[in-house]
Design a protein around this motif. Structure first.
Motif, PDB file in Angstrom:
ATOM      1  N   LEU A  96       0.742  -1.241  -0.080  1.00  0.00           N
ATOM      2  CA  LEU A  96       0.125   0.099   0.028  1.00  0.00           C
ATOM      3  C   LEU A  96       1.011   1.174  -0.197  1.00  0.00           C
ATOM      4  O   LEU A  96       1.795   1.255   0.658  1.00  0.00           O
ATOM      5  CB  LEU A  96      -0.751   0.076   1.268  1.00  0.00           C
ATOM      6  N   ILE A  97       0.383   2.199  -0.862  1.00  0.00           N
ATOM      7  CA  ILE A  97       1.477   3.468  -0.979  1.00  0.00           C
ATOM      8  C   ILE A  97       0.402   4.692  -0.751  1.00  0.00           C
ATOM      9  O   ILE A  97      -0.526   4.874  -1.125  1.00  0.00           O
ATOM     10  CB  ILE A  97       1.950   3.510  -2.514  1.00  0.00           C
ATOM     11  N   GLY A  98       1.034   5.521   0.104  1.00  0.00           N
ATOM     12  CA  GLY A  98       0.586   7.022   0.446  1.00  0.00           C
ATOM     13  C   GLY A  98       1.668   7.984   0.032  1.00  0.00           C
ATOM     14  O   GLY A  98       2.678   7.605   0.044  1.00  0.00           O
ATOM     15  N   LEU A  99       1.063   9.147  -0.516  1.00  0.00           N
ATOM     16  CA  LEU A  99       1.878  10.379  -0.790  1.00  0.00           C
ATOM     17  C   LEU A  99       1.621  11.361  -0.225  1.00  0.00           C
ATOM     18  O   LEU A  99       0.502  11.929   0.048  1.00  0.00           O
ATOM     19  CB  LEU A  99       1.681  10.564  -2.430  1.00  0.00           C
ATOM     20  N   ILE A 100       2.514  11.785   0.707  1.00  0.00           N
ATOM     21  CA  ILE A 100       2.339  13.260   1.574  1.00  0.00           C
ATOM     22  C   ILE A 100       3.364  14.235   1.239  1.00  0.00           C
ATOM     23  O   ILE A 100       4.618  13.977   1.257  1.00  0.00           O
ATOM     24  CB  ILE A 100       2.094  12.801   3.172  1.00  0.00           C
ATOM     25  N   HIS A 101       3.072  15.311   0.839  1.00  0.00           N
ATOM     26  CA  HIS A 101       4.099  16.302   0.346  1.00  0.00           C
ATOM     27  C   HIS A 101       4.516  17.137   1.503  1.00  0.00           C
ATOM     28  O   HIS A 101       4.051  17.004   2.566  1.00  0.00           O
ATOM     29  CB  HIS A 101       3.412  17.502  -0.778  1.00  0.00           C
ATOM     30  N   ALA A 102       5.610  17.855   1.258  1.00  0.00           N
ATOM     31  CA  ALA A 102       6.145  18.547   2.481  1.00  0.00           C
ATOM     32  C   ALA A 102       5.653  20.028   2.857  1.00  0.00           C
ATOM     33  O   ALA A 102       5.779  20.326   4.101  1.00  0.00           O
ATOM     34  CB  ALA A 102       7.621  19.178   1.846  1.00  0.00           C
ATOM     35  N   ASP A 103       4.339  20.256   2.232  1.00  0.00           N
ATOM     36  CA  ASP A 103       3.550  21.245   2.812  1.00  0.00           C
ATOM     37  C   ASP A 103       2.333  20.657   3.712  1.00  0.00           C
ATOM     38  O   ASP A 103       1.614  21.239   4.189  1.00  0.00           O
ATOM     39  CB  ASP A 103       2.642  22.085   1.844  1.00  0.00           C
ATOM     40  N   ASP A 104       2.377  19.147   3.623  1.00  0.00           N
ATOM     41  CA  ASP A 104       1.317  18.651   4.361  1.00  0.00           C
ATOM     42  C   ASP A 104       1.701  17.537   5.433  1.00  0.00           C
ATOM     43  O   ASP A 104       2.608  17.300   5.681  1.00  0.00           O
ATOM     44  CB  ASP A 104       0.604  17.711   3.387  1.00  0.00           C
ATOM     45  N   TRP A 105       0.872  17.152   6.151  1.00  0.00           N
ATOM     46  CA  TRP A 105       1.208  16.194   7.416  1.00  0.00           C
ATOM     47  C   TRP A 105       0.026  15.379   7.647  1.00  0.00           C
ATOM     48  O   TRP A 105      -1.091  15.589   7.571  1.00  0.00           O
ATOM     49  CB  TRP A 105       1.723  16.694   8.601  1.00  0.00           C
ATOM     50  N   TYR A 106       0.398  14.167   8.160  1.00  0.00           N
ATOM     51  CA  TYR A 106      -0.882  13.186   8.679  1.00  0.00           C
ATOM     52  C   TYR A 106      -1.110  13.279  10.095  1.00  0.00           C
ATOM     53  O   TYR A 106      -0.723  13.835  11.069  1.00  0.00           O
ATOM     54  CB  TYR A 106      -0.329  11.836   8.299  1.00  0.00           C
ATOM     55  N   GLU A 107      -2.421  12.977  10.258  1.00  0.00           N
ATOM     56  CA  GLU A 107      -2.853  12.502  11.504  1.00  0.00           C
ATOM     57  C   GLU A 107      -2.091  11.415  12.312  1.00  0.00           C
ATOM     58  O   GLU A 107      -1.654  10.639  11.479  1.00  0.00           O
ATOM     59  CB  GLU A 107      -4.457  12.331  11.785  1.00  0.00           C
ATOM     60  N   ARG A 108      -1.981  11.226  13.301  1.00  0.00           N
ATOM     61  CA  ARG A 108      -1.109  10.485  13.893  1.00  0.00           C
ATOM     62  C   ARG A 108      -1.667   8.784  13.866  1.00  0.00           C
ATOM     63  O   ARG A 108      -0.871   7.940  13.525  1.00  0.00           O
ATOM     64  CB  ARG A 108      -1.113  10.334  15.514  1.00  0.00           C
ATOM     65  N   ASP A 109      -2.777   8.414  13.525  1.00  0.00           N
ATOM     66  CA  ASP A 109      -3.263   7.114  13.110  1.00  0.00           C
ATOM     67  C   ASP A 109      -3.772   7.157  11.817  1.00  0.00           C
ATOM     68  O   ASP A 109      -4.416   5.985  11.538  1.00  0.00           O
ATOM     69  CB  ASP A 109      -4.363   6.791  14.336  1.00  0.00           C
ATOM     70  N   THR A 110      -3.363   7.862  10.712  1.00  0.00           N
ATOM     71  CA  THR A 110      -3.912   7.910   9.507  1.00  0.00           C
ATOM     72  C   THR A 110      -3.464   6.482   8.873  1.00  0.00           C
ATOM     73  O   THR A 110      -4.313   5.877   8.375  1.00  0.00           O
ATOM     74  CB  THR A 110      -3.216   8.975   8.771  1.00  0.00           C
ATOM     75  N   VAL A 111      -2.153   6.053   8.937  1.00  0.00           N
ATOM     76  CA  VAL A 111      -1.817   4.894   8.208  1.00  0.00           C
ATOM     77  C   VAL A 111      -2.360   3.801   8.715  1.00  0.00           C
ATOM     78  O   VAL A 111      -2.916   2.889   7.934  1.00  0.00           O
ATOM     79  CB  VAL A 111      -0.120   4.779   8.357  1.00  0.00           C
ATOM     80  N   GLU A 112      -2.508   3.583  10.074  1.00  0.00           N
ATOM     81  CA  GLU A 112      -3.473   2.300  10.646  1.00  0.00           C
ATOM     82  C   GLU A 112      -4.858   2.343  10.220  1.00  0.00           C
ATOM     83  O   GLU A 112      -5.309   1.393   9.848  1.00  0.00           O
ATOM     84  CB  GLU A 112      -3.311   2.461  12.093  1.00  0.00           C
ATOM     85  N   ALA A 113      -5.579   3.615  10.109  1.00  0.00           N
ATOM     86  CA  ALA A 113      -6.952   3.748   9.558  1.00  0.00           C
ATOM     87  C   ALA A 113      -6.857   3.413   8.117  1.00  0.00           C
ATOM     88  O   ALA A 113      -7.905   2.615   7.813  1.00  0.00           O
ATOM     89  CB  ALA A 113      -7.420   4.946   9.995  1.00  0.00           C
ATOM     90  N   ALA A 114      -6.006   3.800   7.440  1.00  0.00           N
ATOM     91  CA  ALA A 114      -6.070   3.352   6.031  1.00  0.00           C
ATOM     92  C   ALA A 114      -5.648   1.701   5.703  1.00  0.00           C
ATOM     93  O   ALA A 114      -6.549   1.272   4.860  1.00  0.00           O
ATOM     94  CB  ALA A 114      -4.761   4.044   5.302  1.00  0.00           C
ATOM     95  N   VAL A 115      -4.882   1.146   6.490  1.00  0.00           N
ATOM     96  CA  VAL A 115      -4.688  -0.106   6.425  1.00  0.00           C
ATOM     97  C   VAL A 115      -5.852  -1.018   6.821  1.00  0.00           C
ATOM     98  O   VAL A 115      -6.320  -1.863   6.056  1.00  0.00           O
ATOM     99  CB  VAL A 115      -3.395  -0.605   7.171  1.00  0.00           C
ATOM    100  N   ARG A 116      -6.420  -0.703   7.979  1.00  0.00           N
ATOM    101  CA  ARG A 116      -7.619  -1.379   8.295  1.00  0.00           C
ATOM    102  C   ARG A 116      -8.732  -1.286   7.369  1.00  0.00           C
ATOM    103  O   ARG A 116      -9.338  -2.413   6.765  1.00  0.00           O
ATOM    104  CB  ARG A 116      -8.064  -0.664   9.761  1.00  0.00           C
ATOM    105  N   ALA A 117      -9.026  -0.324   6.514  1.00  0.00           N
ATOM    106  CA  ALA A 117      -9.920  -0.142   5.610  1.00  0.00           C
ATOM    107  C   ALA A 117      -9.502  -0.803   4.299  1.00  0.00           C
ATOM    108  O   ALA A 117     -10.542  -1.539   3.656  1.00  0.00           O
ATOM    109  CB  ALA A 117     -10.089   1.391   5.288  1.00  0.00           C
TER     110      ALA A 117
END
Length: 279
Positions: A96-117
């Protein structure tokens, strides 16, 4: 196009490896926040790749400070945003691949939520809500509405997670779409029947002073070209849609420049194409 190195079929016998790609150019003011948002994820099986487009500020110093955390990094790219994202994806080993640019940032549990879904919906692209910031102040939350993609960019691309298998099957970003390469890719997937699942939660944060906000008219034009190329909608309605989106964008930005915040709130509530929850 060389194949992505991940296997073509997802396997859930262990937590899947997730690849996160960040591209940056002269991002010394925001890159560390982006990096920290990836390193601080509650999901641990992540490889992180950073591609720098030949920065001339202090960006490289930040990259070298964190390089032990990267599976891959490179500086000196010259082909633009699409080429950088494509190179990053081609070096990914994750399923699974995510793209996050240098002006942006994730919530702390973003990847965990994406993987579950994604584990429940392995043929789908996963996306969600994006929280927009003006400086250090939260401005509004923008919902993703994949069912509206044939009309405009209704998905927050920093929130998207897509399998290596889908990139292998449907291709990477097209470099001729310099400002709406993400929209063209998502539109390409939608018209080929790939499901896009939107989670009812904030997955990413974005600064309103980023590249997409500065180049909003070229972005609208590129999206218009993509709809025409892919045969989406009726031609005259596509032109009318483009004119309306430009008018709406000009009106809102003019109101913001003169400080008419109440009008902006009213305008968004009545004419916004997507639900936006203002703070």
């Amino acid at each position: 196009m060389p194949p992505i190195t991940s296997s073509s079929k997802p396997s859930f016998s262990s937590p899947p490896l997730v690849s996160i790609v960040t591209i940056v150019r002269n991002g010394e003011k925001t890159l560390e926040r982006t990096i920290q948002s990836v390193l601080d994820q509650t999901y641990s099986n992540i490889e992180y790749l950073v591609l720098d487009g030949g920065s001339t500020d202090g960006t490289l110093d930040i990259i070298k400070q964190y390089e032990k955390h990267f599976a891959f990094w490179k500086s000196g790219l010259d082909g633009g945003i699409s080429a950088a994202m494509n190179m990053g994806i081609q070096h990914c080993k994750g399923e699974l691949i995510g793209l996050i640019h240098a002006d942006d940032w994730y919530e702390r549990d973003t990847v965990e939520a994406a993987v579950r879904a994604w584990q429940v919906n392995p043929e789908s692209v996963i996306c969600g809500h994006c929280q927009y910031w003006r400086g250090n102040k939260r401005n509004y939350v923008f919902e993703s509405r994949p069912e509206l993609l044939t009309g405009f960019m209704s998905v927050n691309h920093p929130t998207c997670f897509m399998s290596a298998a889908l990139y292998n099957e449907y291709g990477l970003f097209r470099t001729e779409y310099r400002h709406a390469m993400d929209y063209e890719l998502l539109l390409r997937l939608v018209i080929r029947g790939v499901p896009i699942l939107s989670l009812d939660r904030v997955l990413a944060n974005m600064s309103l002073a980023g590249d997409s906000d500065r180049n909003w008219i070229p972005t609208l034009w590129d999206a218009h070209r993509a709809r025409i190329e892919h045969g989406v909608g009726v031609l005259w309605k596509n032109w009318l849609n483009l004119g309306w989106q430009i008018f709406r964008g000009l009106t809102r930005r003019l109101a913001e420049q003169i400080g008419a915040e109440r009008f902006v709130d009213w305008f968004r509530s009545h004419f916004s194409a997507l639900p936006k929850h203002r703070f």
